[in-house]
Design a protein around this motif. Structure first.
Motif, short mmCIF file in Angstrom:
data_model
loop_
_atom_site.label_atom_id
_atom_site.label_comp_id
_atom_site.label_asym_id
_atom_site.label_seq_id
_atom_site.Cartn_x
_atom_site.Cartn_y
_atom_site.Cartn_z
N ARG A 72 0.71 -1.03 -0.29
CA ARG A 72 0.24 0.27 -0.03
C ARG A 72 0.34 1.05 -0.37
NH1 ARG A 72 -3.35 -4.02 1.29
NH2 ARG A 72 -5.47 -3.67 1.42
N ALA A 73 2.29 1.48 0.65
CA ALA A 73 2.74 2.58 0.30
C ALA A 73 3.26 2.78 -0.93
CB ALA A 73 3.94 1.80 1.03
N ILE A 74 3.53 1.80 -1.70
CA ILE A 74 4.25 2.49 -2.95
C ILE A 74 2.71 1.64 -4.38
CG2 ILE A 74 6.08 2.24 -2.92
CD1 ILE A 74 6.83 -0.36 -3.88
N SER A 75 1.66 1.14 -4.13
CA SER A 75 0.75 0.41 -4.68
C SER A 75 -0.89 0.60 -4.48
CB SER A 75 1.35 -0.67 -5.97
OG SER A 75 2.53 -1.66 -5.30
N SER A 76 -0.91 1.82 -3.87
CA SER A 76 -2.22 1.98 -3.30
C SER A 76 -2.91 3.57 -3.90
CB SER A 76 -2.61 1.64 -2.54
OG SER A 76 -4.08 1.95 -1.88
N SER A 77 -4.17 4.23 -2.83
CA SER A 77 -3.60 5.88 -3.38
C SER A 77 -4.96 6.09 -2.04
CB SER A 77 -4.78 6.12 -4.11
OG SER A 77 -5.25 5.48 -4.49
N PHE A 78 -4.33 6.92 -1.42
CA PHE A 78 -5.48 7.34 -0.14
C PHE A 78 -4.93 9.09 0.08
CE2 PHE A 78 -2.78 3.42 1.21
CZ PHE A 78 -3.43 3.35 1.67
N PRO A 79 -6.45 9.31 0.68
CA PRO A 79 -6.69 11.53 0.27
C PRO A 79 -6.03 11.90 1.35
CG PRO A 79 -7.85 10.00 1.88
CD PRO A 79 -7.73 8.93 1.34
N PRO A 80 -5.21 12.98 0.71
CA PRO A 80 -4.49 13.26 1.80
C PRO A 80 -5.00 13.92 3.07
CG PRO A 80 -5.05 15.09 -0.02
CD PRO A 80 -5.39 14.04 0.36
N ALA A 81 -3.41 13.80 4.13
CA ALA A 81 -3.67 13.82 5.52
C ALA A 81 -3.14 15.02 6.71
CB ALA A 81 -3.07 12.56 6.22
N SER A 82 -2.97 15.69 6.93
CA SER A 82 -2.39 16.29 7.67
C SER A 82 -0.94 17.43 7.11
CB SER A 82 -2.27 16.26 9.31
OG SER A 82 -3.05 15.88 10.09
N VAL A 83 -0.25 16.33 6.70
CA VAL A 83 0.84 16.98 6.47
C VAL A 83 0.83 17.44 4.86
CG1 VAL A 83 2.96 15.89 4.55
CG2 VAL A 83 2.00 14.91 6.71
N PHE A 84 0.04 17.33 4.33
CA PHE A 84 -1.11 17.68 3.37
C PHE A 84 -1.58 19.85 3.81
CE2 PHE A 84 -3.59 18.74 -0.85
CZ PHE A 84 -2.97 19.10 -1.61
N LYS A 85 -2.32 19.71 4.41
CA LYS A 85 -2.25 21.04 5.18
C LYS A 85 -1.51 22.33 5.06
CE LYS A 85 -5.78 19.56 8.41
NZ LYS A 85 -6.01 19.04 9.54
N LEU A 86 0.10 21.76 5.11
CA LEU A 86 0.74 22.60 4.99
C LEU A 86 1.21 23.31 3.15
CD1 LEU A 86 3.78 21.01 6.00
CD2 LEU A 86 3.23 23.02 7.97
N VAL A 87 0.47 22.57 2.09
CA VAL A 87 0.60 22.86 1.00
C VAL A 87 -0.39 24.27 0.67
CG1 VAL A 87 -0.06 22.40 -1.58
CG2 VAL A 87 1.41 20.54 0.03
N PRO A 88 -2.35 23.97 1.55
CA PRO A 88 -3.32 24.67 1.09
C PRO A 88 -2.77 26.09 1.94
CG PRO A 88 -3.87 22.97 2.65
CD PRO A 88 -2.56 22.80 1.56
N ALA A 89 -2.15 25.85 3.57
CA ALA A 89 -1.81 26.44 4.31
C ALA A 89 -0.51 27.75 3.79
CB ALA A 89 -1.46 26.19 5.09
N SER A 90 0.23 27.40 2.61
CA SER A 90 0.75 28.93 2.12
C SER A 90 0.81 29.16 1.25
CB SER A 90 2.12 27.66 1.33
OG SER A 90 3.31 26.88 2.66
N ALA A 91 -0.19 28.21 0.55
CA ALA A 91 -1.16 28.95 -1.18
C ALA A 91 -1.78 30.24 -0.28
CB ALA A 91 -2.12 28.27 -1.58
N GLY A 92 -3.13 30.31 0.91
CA GLY A 92 -3.20 31.70 1.63
C GLY A 92 -2.52 32.10 2.14
N LEU A 93 -1.26 31.92 2.64
CA LEU A 93 -0.38 33.02 3.84
C LEU A 93 0.45 33.57 1.69
CD1 LEU A 93 1.94 30.98 5.46
CD2 LEU A 93 0.01 32.70 6.72
#
Length: 318
Positions: free
Chosen positions: A297-318
């Motif tokens: 599942r680490a390399i052959s599956s997909s999951f919705p983004p978790a808390s780590v991804f919040k850095l991306v929209p937070a940076s975009a907002g800033l």
């Protein structure tokens, strides 16, 4: 022309034809038939080396090899085979009909031993060795078997080994792979199979015109495969798998400075040893399970983004 003269000419013609045929076989094709004769009287009894070890960053063996013992019978004559199967059946407590079926399945020629039982206990192997004087057709062959000392730990990183399938054989035949070779499936076992696989050796023996063994001509020792060392840390890997517990998903721990993977855990997991021991029911269960335990599942599956991804929209907002 008289009848006597005609018969004389026919006889002379027959002898001339025979003489020409003999000269053709001896002088013109002698080397070819001699080469075929040599090849026909020599048999190779292969002997496997050990597959290379897979190590963690500290040098601990995650996947190694252990010695197993197979019972083989050399089919010199039918009477010997019957007596040998009877002896093996008595010692191993296995039905004679099952041993006969295995012998028939693995039989290749009168000069090559056929396996009737595999991976037997050392105690029973020693007991059968004691019958060598009475039953010389019984052969106990020691061979390396893949061994995973930590069970299911890091199973998706390691993968597993099994007999080569048709798809892989068509792709790897030019690299020396052949039918019934043991190869890696998934993970490190497959990715670095060419480094891990051994080179076969064995005995070169001479047989007579009936295919019976006469003498040993030579021995070529097998070569063990090369080791592969990973950046994985078994202690961290164990902690990651224990904390993942019975929850479906994956955990990856990486050294941020070097990019080395310290742990890669998945659940559901599986035991690679079931493929080594050829437990058909368990193998079928792994492939048919709705939880898909063989998927990394680490390399052959997909999951919705978790808390780590919040850095991306937070940076975009800033």
């Amino acid at each position: 022309m008289e009848r006597k003269t005609i018969f004389s000419l026919l006889i002379i013609l027959m002898f001339v034809t025979l003489l020409i045929g003999l000269l053709n076989l001896d002088l013109l094709q002698g080397q070819r038939f001699r080469r075929l004769s040599d090849n026909n009287c020599i048999r190779l009894i292969s002997q496997s080396g050990s597959r290379g070890n897979i190590l963690d960053r500290r040098g601990d063996i995650i996947a190694g090899s252990k010695i197993s013992y197979d019972v083989m019978i050399l089919p010199q004559d039918s009477g010997q085979v019957e007596r040998a199967i009877s002896t093996v059946s008595r010692i191993l407590k296995v039905e004679a009909k099952d041993l006969k079926a295995a012998f028939k399945k693995n039989f290749l020629s009168n000069s090559l031993p056929a396996t009737v039982a595999g991976n037997i206990e050392l105690k029973k192997a020693i007991m059968l060795e004691e019958y060598k004087v009475e039953e010389p057709s019984i052969i106990i062959a020691a061979k390396p078997l893949r061994y995973y000392p930590y069970g299911a730990l890091a199973c998706h990183v390691l993968g597993y080994v099994n007999e080569i399938d048709r798809w892989r054989l068509t792709k790897l035949e030019d690299y020396g792979y052949k039918t019934k070779d043991i190869v890696g499936f998934g993970g490190v076992e497959e990715k670095y199979d060419y480094y891990l696989r051994h080179e076969e050796g064995g005995l070169s023996v001479e047989v007579n015109h009936r295919g019976k063994f006469t003498r040993v001509l030579g021995f070529e020792p097998p070569q063990n495969g090369r080791d592969v060392q990973l950046t994985l840390d078994l202690k961290i890997q164990k902690i990651a798998e224990e904390n993942l517990s019975a929850r479906k998903g994956s955990v990856i721990l990486m050294d941020a400075q070097s990019g080395e993977i310290l742990a890669l855990a998945n659940y559901p997991n599986f035991f690679p040893s079931v493929f080594v021991n050829k437990r058909a029911a368990l193998i079928a269960g792994l492939f048919n399970s709705s939880e898909a335990p063989l998927i990394n599942r680490a390399i052959s599956s997909s999951f919705p983004p978790a808390s780590v991804f919040k850095l991306v929209p937070a940076s975009a907002g800033l």
